[in-house]
Scaffold this active site. Sequence first.
Site, PDB file in Angstrom:
ATOM      1  N   ASP A  73       0.834  -1.210   0.000  1.00 28.91           N
ATOM      2  CA  ASP A  73       0.000   0.000   0.000  1.00 28.91           C
ATOM      3  C   ASP A  73       0.864   1.253   0.000  1.00 28.91           C
ATOM      4  O   ASP A  73       1.999   1.254   0.478  1.00 28.91           O
ATOM      5  CB  ASP A  73      -0.923   0.003   1.222  1.00 28.91           C
ATOM      6  CG  ASP A  73      -0.161  -0.117   2.531  1.00 28.91           C
ATOM      7  OD1 ASP A  73       0.802  -0.897   2.571  1.00 28.91           O
ATOM      8  OD2 ASP A  73      -0.514   0.578   3.500  1.00 28.91           O
ATOM      9  N   ASP A  74       0.294   2.332  -0.546  1.00 27.44           N
ATOM     10  CA  ASP A  74       0.888   3.675  -0.476  1.00 27.44           C
ATOM     11  C   ASP A  74       2.295   3.726  -1.062  1.00 27.44           C
ATOM     12  O   ASP A  74       3.210   4.289  -0.449  1.00 27.44           O
ATOM     13  CB  ASP A  74       0.897   4.188   0.964  1.00 27.44           C
ATOM     14  CG  ASP A  74      -0.482   4.193   1.595  1.00 27.44           C
ATOM     15  OD1 ASP A  74      -1.456   4.245   0.836  1.00 27.44           O
ATOM     16  OD2 ASP A  74      -0.577   4.136   2.835  1.00 27.44           O
ATOM     17  N   TYR A 118      -6.060  -0.389  -2.906  1.00 29.07           N
ATOM     18  CA  TYR A 118      -6.718  -1.114  -1.822  1.00 29.07           C
ATOM     19  C   TYR A 118      -8.094  -0.550  -1.464  1.00 29.07           C
ATOM     20  O   TYR A 118      -8.721  -1.006  -0.507  1.00 29.07           O
ATOM     21  CB  TYR A 118      -5.831  -1.152  -0.579  1.00 29.07           C
ATOM     22  CG  TYR A 118      -5.385   0.197  -0.069  1.00 29.07           C
ATOM     23  CD1 TYR A 118      -6.218   0.991   0.712  1.00 29.07           C
ATOM     24  CD2 TYR A 118      -4.114   0.681  -0.363  1.00 29.07           C
ATOM     25  CE1 TYR A 118      -5.802   2.215   1.188  1.00 29.07           C
ATOM     26  CE2 TYR A 118      -3.687   1.904   0.110  1.00 29.07           C
ATOM     27  CZ  TYR A 118      -4.535   2.670   0.883  1.00 29.07           C
ATOM     28  OH  TYR A 118      -4.114   3.891   1.348  1.00 29.07           O
ATOM     29  N   TRP A 177     -10.060  -4.196   5.922  1.00 31.58           N
ATOM     30  CA  TRP A 177      -9.193  -3.460   6.862  1.00 31.58           C
ATOM     31  C   TRP A 177      -9.924  -2.147   7.129  1.00 31.58           C
ATOM     32  O   TRP A 177      -9.890  -1.235   6.319  1.00 31.58           O
ATOM     33  CB  TRP A 177      -7.818  -3.221   6.234  1.00 31.58           C
ATOM     34  CG  TRP A 177      -6.832  -2.569   7.142  1.00 31.58           C
ATOM     35  CD1 TRP A 177      -6.905  -1.318   7.654  1.00 31.58           C
ATOM     36  CD2 TRP A 177      -5.615  -3.140   7.625  1.00 31.58           C
ATOM     37  NE1 TRP A 177      -5.816  -1.060   8.439  1.00 31.58           N
ATOM     38  CE2 TRP A 177      -4.998  -2.165   8.435  1.00 31.58           C
ATOM     39  CE3 TRP A 177      -4.978  -4.367   7.452  1.00 31.58           C
ATOM     40  CZ2 TRP A 177      -3.781  -2.395   9.074  1.00 31.58           C
ATOM     41  CZ3 TRP A 177      -3.771  -4.587   8.086  1.00 31.58           C
ATOM     42  CH2 TRP A 177      -3.183  -3.598   8.891  1.00 31.58           C
ATOM     43  N   ASP A 178     -10.612  -2.092   8.269  1.00 31.92           N
ATOM     44  CA  ASP A 178     -11.545  -0.987   8.520  1.00 31.92           C
ATOM     45  C   ASP A 178     -10.844   0.145   9.265  1.00 31.92           C
ATOM     46  O   ASP A 178     -10.449  -0.003  10.419  1.00 31.92           O
ATOM     47  CB  ASP A 178     -12.734  -1.491   9.334  1.00 31.92           C
ATOM     48  CG  ASP A 178     -13.943  -0.586   9.200  1.00 31.92           C
ATOM     49  OD1 ASP A 178     -13.744   0.629   8.955  1.00 31.92           O
ATOM     50  OD2 ASP A 178     -15.078  -1.078   9.334  1.00 31.92           O
ATOM     51  N   ASP A 184      -4.451   8.184  13.021  1.00 32.11           N
ATOM     52  CA  ASP A 184      -3.044   8.554  12.890  1.00 32.11           C
ATOM     53  C   ASP A 184      -2.787   9.601  11.826  1.00 32.11           C
ATOM     54  O   ASP A 184      -1.643  10.011  11.632  1.00 32.11           O
ATOM     55  CB  ASP A 184      -2.170   7.317  12.627  1.00 32.11           C
ATOM     56  CG  ASP A 184      -2.603   6.531  11.400  1.00 32.11           C
ATOM     57  OD1 ASP A 184      -3.628   6.872  10.800  1.00 32.11           O
ATOM     58  OD2 ASP A 184      -1.903   5.558  11.053  1.00 32.11           O
ATOM     59  N   ASN A 212      -8.906  -1.166  12.467  1.00 33.26           N
ATOM     60  CA  ASN A 212      -7.707  -0.365  12.724  1.00 33.26           C
ATOM     61  C   ASN A 212      -8.064   0.652  13.808  1.00 33.26           C
ATOM     62  O   ASN A 212      -8.880   1.544  13.580  1.00 33.26           O
ATOM     63  CB  ASN A 212      -7.275   0.339  11.435  1.00 33.26           C
ATOM     64  CG  ASN A 212      -5.945   1.038  11.585  1.00 33.26           C
ATOM     65  OD1 ASN A 212      -5.257   0.868  12.578  1.00 33.26           O
ATOM     66  ND2 ASN A 212      -5.592   1.842  10.600  1.00 33.26           N
TER      67      ASN A 212
END
Length: 754
Positions: A73-74, A118, A177-178, A184, A212
Amino acid sequence: MDGPGPWIRGKFSSNAQLRTLIAEAQSKGLRFVYALSPGQDIVFSSSCDLTLLKRKLKQVSDLGCQAFAILFDDIDHSMCQADSEAFTSFAHAQVTVTNEIYRFLGEPDVFLFCPTEYCGSLCSPSVSKSPYLQTIGEDLLPNITVIWTGNKVISRKLSLDCLAEVETVLQRSPLIWDNLHANDYDSRRLFLGPFKGRDPQIRSHLRGLLLNPNCEFEANYIPLHTLGSWYRTGNEDLKDEECEYCPDGALTAALRDWMEELNQPLQAGRQSSRADQRVSVSSHSKTPDRSGSRSTFRASSAVAKLPVFPLDSSSPPSSPPMGKRETDGEKERTHQPAQQPPGSRPGAPAGGGRVQKAQGRGLCGGKGLLTEAQVRLLVGLHYLPHEHGSSAQKLLQDLTWLKTNCHLVSTSGKKSPPQKVDEWRGRASRFLSLCEEIAQLHCSVVGGANRAVLYDLYPYVWDLRNTALVTKAFISWLDGRVLSDSSSLGSWRNCFHWCGKTTGGDVLGVDSEPWVFKGGVSGEVQMLLPVGSSSELFTHPPPLFPTSRLYNIRPYHNKDKVELYRMVRQLHLRTQGDQESSMAHPDIVGDRCLGPCLALSPEYSFILEDELGVCGCVLGILEVRSFAKRCQASWIPAMRDKYPPKGNNAHANTQQDLVRLMEEDQGEYPDSLLYHFPSQLRLDALPELVDVSVSRTLIAALLIALKANGSQGVFCEVQPTDHQRLEFLTKLGFLEILRGEARSREGVVLGRLL
């Protein structure tokens, strides 16, 4: 390549530590997942890189780990030349490496893959037509689980329809992935609301769901409790009334259970017997890095034991405002050796003997119990990323209405209908009460028994407390002080020309990610204030030593004069050591330092008070040039009459010297200065506090009032040797604009545009 992974995070000095952690997780029914994010630097076609990746994972596997995740990711979609020649696409490169690693590890039961696309908003051109996802679905081995966050990185809702599309293209059910409660991406936001916006029927279409959490462990009680309620929904063994998931009902149940834990004595860095079964998890947000640093799951820092705040029933270790104060109510405390707070000057001056108590506010000291109403207020102010709770909604709605209708109570304007004025003041009274409740909430968290909750929640309740302080002062100031439309200096019509015209909700919209507008309810309140765009006034780190002292900031009243004069007189005695000259007349110091502003510009004077009464103030002048003329016309003659020359004794000479200094205080400033900075800030009675943010908030209240009435800039004169005050003003956005030549005597002039 980084590790270890996202759920249980830390650096380990030995394999034995990691082996122990894995075994401990398994003994408590938790699955330890070791995750790697190799996408930033791996060359997919390099056999050397692949060997290193296998070696690292094999080492962890030998320590007992049975579950793994590869996260892409990212990261940038581009490939190096070698990879471009070896693979047909970026997805092809990722799938090839992932499949080989999966086989190498013996095809473990849990093996997660996070794609670069994602969520729906990252797919190009769409979820169903994304060549990247199509390759993942076709070529990734079928037992590898694919992570998905929904339509957005932080999805407002998850429905069957949105999952059906991605399930089709991936050729498998995804693992959600909630990020609903991940915080953050914004240091001022916390999400204490219930698990919400997820249709319970999606469970049968998922391989799993990972929540999360907030970065702060103690903030996750309600999110995890309500997730459990959501998961149990539809269970045939449950009663009929429990078969339907209701977020509000789940929140009520979670609050009831959380209340029992909140008021238990739990020390930070240690666990009580109830907490022994809890295992701390770290936050890994699938959020693009908005701060220029790497994603949180890549920061595999050591989990160190938290330092313990030196807090007890008399916390914090602090000196009272303006130094040590001896009053009848404080003799026992002040006769003991005083603890000097970090950053305070030794021998800080005293603020005088304060004996009255602040009206309408009770004492707040010692360890007490958080009430359910206070916890509901806390949850309502820190609810969910796309939705405010009821208390936050009320706060924003009332502030917006009061701001829009402040012309009803403006000065020198057309008289408003009495019923409209009463409506404004009634609504203002309710708003001020809510602000006081926020201040009491801060006090209760700091003074509560649960130190672990204090560690995790303090920065957020402290930030809200400061926001409430300045906003309460602003609303109190509006009544009878904001200039009317007929004023040449400013008007209620242009008063809020500088305010933010859109709230966070307007900026966000349905399709926006929550990080588009940062700050949560504090940020939205801030943007509704005349200087809301000045982030340095509102965002700063909390104090090292939390204080449960209950502060209030409000406009000056005539009855405050006696206490303020006593305060600056004590300040003069301790700093100058010139007791004889001050005793000549008790008012002479106050008349010089405070008198002109309190007499001629009282509407720009703000008071700071605590449970014992007034402990500081800040003074302002809207237009220095006209103020100086009024001083020469009325104030200086009044001082000459009050302090006439009587003989040649020392007292008479000192009094005449001070009258002469009063005249010099109103001396001329250059036109070039007053053109850009027509207003002035005076800090003669600014207190020294452990929590410096209170002084910041006091000054912010004055700057808001000056700007609301049309000022475009403000300056402050400071002695060049007063390094502490110079540094303080610099942090508030003041810059040095004149030195020495500004006045007949030495001084540094700092200015700030509004």
